[in-house]
Design an enzyme around this catalytic site. Structure first.
Site, PDB file in Angstrom:
ATOM      1  N   SER A 100       4.864   2.759   7.963  1.00 50.53           N
ATOM      2  CA  SER A 100       4.519   1.616   7.123  1.00 50.53           C
ATOM      3  C   SER A 100       5.695   1.199   6.263  1.00 50.53           C
ATOM      4  O   SER A 100       6.308   2.025   5.584  1.00 50.53           O
ATOM      5  CB  SER A 100       3.341   1.954   6.217  1.00 50.53           C
ATOM      6  OG  SER A 100       2.140   1.703   6.866  1.00 50.53           O
TER       7      SER A 100
ATOM      8  N   HIS B 218       0.806  -1.221   0.000  1.00 52.63           N
ATOM      9  CA  HIS B 218       0.000   0.000   0.000  1.00 52.63           C
ATOM     10  C   HIS B 218       0.839   1.271   0.000  1.00 52.63           C
ATOM     11  O   HIS B 218       0.337   2.347  -0.291  1.00 52.63           O
ATOM     12  CB  HIS B 218      -0.993   0.005   1.180  1.00 52.63           C
ATOM     13  CG  HIS B 218      -0.387   0.219   2.524  1.00 52.63           C
ATOM     14  ND1 HIS B 218      -0.112  -0.814   3.389  1.00 52.63           N
ATOM     15  CD2 HIS B 218       0.010   1.338   3.162  1.00 52.63           C
ATOM     16  CE1 HIS B 218       0.404  -0.328   4.502  1.00 52.63           C
ATOM     17  NE2 HIS B 218       0.490   0.976   4.394  1.00 52.63           N
TER      18      HIS B 218
ATOM     19  N   ASP C  24       0.264  -7.691   1.587  1.00 49.36           N
ATOM     20  CA  ASP C  24       0.622  -6.268   1.667  1.00 49.36           C
ATOM     21  C   ASP C  24       2.139  -6.076   1.660  1.00 49.36           C
ATOM     22  O   ASP C  24       2.672  -5.257   2.410  1.00 49.36           O
ATOM     23  CB  ASP C  24       0.007  -5.601   2.902  1.00 49.36           C
ATOM     24  CG  ASP C  24       0.122  -4.077   2.831  1.00 49.36           C
ATOM     25  OD1 ASP C  24       0.137  -3.536   1.716  1.00 49.36           O
ATOM     26  OD2 ASP C  24       0.227  -3.431   3.899  1.00 49.36           O
TER      27      ASP C  24
END
Length: 510
Positions: A254, A129, A159
């Site tokens: 992230s 993402h 992911d």
């Protein structure tokens, strides 16, 4: 001799009397001992009880921070103004704008995140993402060097993404063993929250094997059961088995590193549970043992080769699921369906079975099965224990390959930007594939990502690209050279569809 016998008898009698007195005193004083004193007696007489070996090593965090920080990079991505889904990203819907500093101004959009260098020649792991749909990916290292990165491949189901920069002798983080991680051990989260480069936070592992229902939730179809699907393409859900930590993780973390105090990478930070979009106590990281398999597949094949058991199941740790299938069990996976021709069917697993163990390890929830299967390839075998009619039986299941998802899912512009805009991953053709398509050169399309040129023009996985701008291509390097040779701002791509039909597509990349 009689004297010796009398002495021995006296000794036994004295010992018995002493033992009896000790037991009497022990019982008497045991009732009066404090809990703390009982703890001391227990651990003094059971040294093994406290001999728990942690993968964390010492509690000093300074050395680990010093070793890891140079290999964690800042990622800045740029998107065209029409590439936004208008907030439909399931990550943003569920947790808010927490996974990167995503802004939505007019014109090109930008976002940011983190990545971890895992190879001296420039391979970097991050979250899918973080780079999904990005046209330009800029990497900034801890010593402020800047590079453009290309997407080697992504895996939305975990992911994860593998990207690469053209550089050598880069610092790397040592890969650890996430199976050895223990709840309660110290860990460090290293990343770039709020654009604060090279930030280190500390905490402990709060839990393992967490499934929070975020990956793939926009693609999951309706089902009569609250099931954790992992079998057929139409029902496939994201694979989640997160390491939960209370190390502070915020927007921009992230794709960053979760490491133990030995400086070993045990997870890739991916999500936080928050009502505000900022840290509220818990973060979640993808276990590195799962990531290793995914990244190796992407590097070798351009996409993940994943095997499937071939079942639908209800997670009995969910009381609602257990109630719907009328089971009184509180752990295990209730088999609700069997895929025709699957490894599960061939092994003899039936609807109504309850999977209780995987490779001898108890199945408490769906992630215990899903992560273990996700590490394997098609053709690999996995041992499952099922409860049937009150007794347990063992089955060896040969994993089958995922059926081809026959859909197209996955400029002043540099070659790297144009490559990313194609939105595809490639693998050199084998001799057999060249013979099949009657070509002397070409690359196989192994992945198509949403929003890219290949997606828009419906060039599917399994297609063969023989030339770009009339230059033959046999590798990613050939593609890099060819896409810089634009003809009036246009890109001409020639090749064959999986069924053998040819195409010559021209794209405007201005």
């Amino acid at each position: 001799m009689k004297k010796f016998g009398l002495t021995l008898l006296t000794a036994f009698a004295g010992g018995a009397l002493a033992l009896g007195a000790y037991k009497f005193a022990e019982n008497k004083y045991d009732q009066n001992m404090s809990i703390e004193d009982k703890q001391k007696v227990y651990f003094a007489s059971n040294p093994q009880a406290g001999n728990v070996v942690s993968s964390a090593g010492s509690v000093d965090l300074t050395q680990a921070a010093a070793e890891v920080t140079p290999a964690v990079v800042y990622i800045r991505t740029t998107y065209s103004s029409n590439s936004s889904d208008g907030g439909s990203d399931p990550f943003e819907q569920m947790f808010g704008q927490m996974f990167g500093q995503r802004m939505r101004p007019q014109g090109p959009q930008m976002a940011s995140g983190s990545g971890v260098i895992i190879s001296p020649d420039g391979y970097i792991v991050t979250n899918n993402h973080v780079v999904a749909k990005a046209e330009k990916i800029q990497i900034v290292t801890n010593d402020h060097h800047s590079y453009e990165a290309k997407v080697i491949g992504t895996d939305p189901n975990t992911d994860l993404a593998l990207i690469k920069v053209n550089a050598t002798n880069l610092p790397i983080v040592k890969l650890g063993n996430s199976d050895a991680v223990r709840v309660g051990e110290w860990v460090l989260a290293v990343g770039n929250p709020f654009k604060l480069n090279s930030t280190v936070t500390a905490g402990i592992v709060s839990a393992k094997g967490r499934s929070i229902g975020i990956i793939g939730r926009d693609e999951q179809e309706e089902s009569p059961f609250p099931v954790r699907q992992q079998e057929t393409p139409s029902l496939r859900k994201g694979i989640e088995s997160f390491i939960q930590t209370d190390a502070a993780i915020n927007p921009g973390n992230s794709g960053g590193a979760l490491v133990n105090t030995n400086g070993e990478l045990i997870g890739i930070n991916a999500a936080i549970a928050s009502h505000t979009g900022s840290y509220e106590g818990y973060g979640f990281a993808i276990p590195i043992n799962l990531a290793k398999k995914v990244l190796n597949d992407i590097k070798k094949y351009g996409a993940v080769k994943r095997g499937y058991v071939g079942i639908g199941f209800a997670d009995l740790s969910d009381p609602d699921a257990a109630k719907q299938v009328k089971s009184d069990k509180t752990n295990g996976l209730y088999v609700t369906s069997i895929v025709d021709g699957s490894g599960a069917e061939q092994a003899g697993i039936k609807e109504g079975d309850i999977i209780t163990k995987v490779e001898g390890n108890t199945v408490y929830e769906s992630s215990d099965l899903q992560e273990r299967v996700a590490r394997l390839q098609p053709g690999d075998k996995i041992n499952l224990t099922v409860l049937r009619n009150g007794s347990e039986k063992n089955f060896t299941v040969t994993l089958k390959a995922d059926a081809p998802a026959n859909k197209t899912a996955a400029v002043s512009k540099s070659a790297t930007e144009l490559y990313n805009k194609l939105g595809a991953s490639f693998q050199p053709l084998s001799a057999a594939q060249k013979a099949k398509f009657h070509v002397n050169s070409g690359v196989l399309v192994t992945q198509v990502r949403r929003g890219g040129v290949f997606d828009d023009t419906e060039i599917p996985v399994g297609s063969v690209i023989t030339s770009i701008n009339k230059q033959a291509v046999n590798s990613v390097e050939d593609i890099d050279k060819a896409i810089t040779n634009l003809r009036n701002g246009r890109l001409m791509i020639s090749g064959y569809y999986p069924d053998g039909g040819s195409f010559n597509n021209i794209f405007d990349v201005q």
